[in-house]
Design a protein around this motif. Structure first.
Motif, PDB file in Angstrom:
ATOM      1  N   SER A  33      41.920   9.009  15.685  1.00 40.12           N
ATOM      2  CA  SER A  33      42.854   8.953  15.321  1.00 40.12           C
ATOM      3  C   SER A  33      43.506  10.763  15.893  1.00 40.12           C
ATOM      4  N   ASP A  43      44.732   3.323  10.075  1.00 36.35           N
ATOM      5  CA  ASP A  43      46.186   3.682   8.880  1.00 36.35           C
ATOM      6  C   ASP A  43      46.195   3.079   7.573  1.00 36.35           C
ATOM      7  N   HIS A  67      40.187  10.727   5.410  1.00 35.82           N
ATOM      8  CA  HIS A  67      41.881  10.846   5.596  1.00 35.82           C
ATOM      9  C   HIS A  67      42.923   9.813   4.834  1.00 35.82           C
ATOM     10  N   TRP A  69      46.345   7.303   4.799  1.00 37.02           N
ATOM     11  CA  TRP A  69      46.825   7.228   5.236  1.00 37.02           C
ATOM     12  C   TRP A  69      48.216   6.129   4.311  1.00 37.02           C
ATOM     13  N   ALA A 109      47.062  11.510  10.322  1.00 34.40           N
ATOM     14  CA  ALA A 109      47.003  11.286   8.571  1.00 34.40           C
ATOM     15  C   ALA A 109      48.179  11.667   8.497  1.00 34.40           C
ATOM     16  N   HIS A 112      44.782  13.827   4.215  1.00 35.17           N
ATOM     17  CA  HIS A 112      43.223  14.261   4.078  1.00 35.17           C
ATOM     18  C   HIS A 112      43.072  15.448   2.875  1.00 35.17           C
TER      19      HIS A 112
END
Length: 144
Positions: A33, A43, A67, A69, A109, A112
């Motif tokens: 990523s 993801d 991170h 998503w 992302a 974070h």
């Protein structure tokens, strides 16, 4: 009667196998990523980690950037990560707790958060990620 005896044997064998089932612990997937390699669920959630460059070493704290998503309505509240050692899965330790919340998008992302994590033993560990006291997902990491 001849039909029932083999069937009974198969049922006993299946019942014994069901009792012996143990959760399979293996390291989570690595994914890219941004320009970083991460460990976790692509993801969804992961942290920057590359075993070849700097292994996760027992009893050595290190920086790890988490991170996340997802939508803002899901990614909210306190962040907590507990860890369980494969040999003693019922004993959990808290390795991350952050009341501040998420920071902005980073490395591809949506959100974070920086952290310092340390695990005390060599072997496989299960990291359970909680958002607002609800399980979000689980990551497995091999500690050297």
């Amino acid at each position: 009667m001849k039909f029932w005896l083999p069937l009974f044997g198969v049922l006993l064998l299946l019942a014994a196998c069901a009792d012996d089932k143990k959760e399979a612990w293996q390291e989570s997937e690595f994914f890219e990523s941004g320009s970083f390699r991460m460990l976790g669920i692509k993801d969804k959630v992961g942290f920057i980690y590359d075993r070849e460059i700097l292994p996760f070493t027992a009893n050595q704290p290190n920086k790890y950037m988490w991170h996340f998503w997802g939508d803002e309505d899901v990614l909210k509240g306190d962040i907590k990560v507990t860890a369980a050692f494969e040999e003693e899965p019922e004993q959990k330790i808290e390795i991350l707790y952050d009341k501040i919340g998420f920071l902005s998008a980073h490395n591809g992302a949506d959100y974070h958060i920086p952290s310092i994590m340390e695990l005390p033993q060599v072997g496989m560990w299960k990291l359970e990620v909680y958002l607002d006291d609800k399980i979000f997902d689980t990551i497995y990491v091999e500690v050297m």
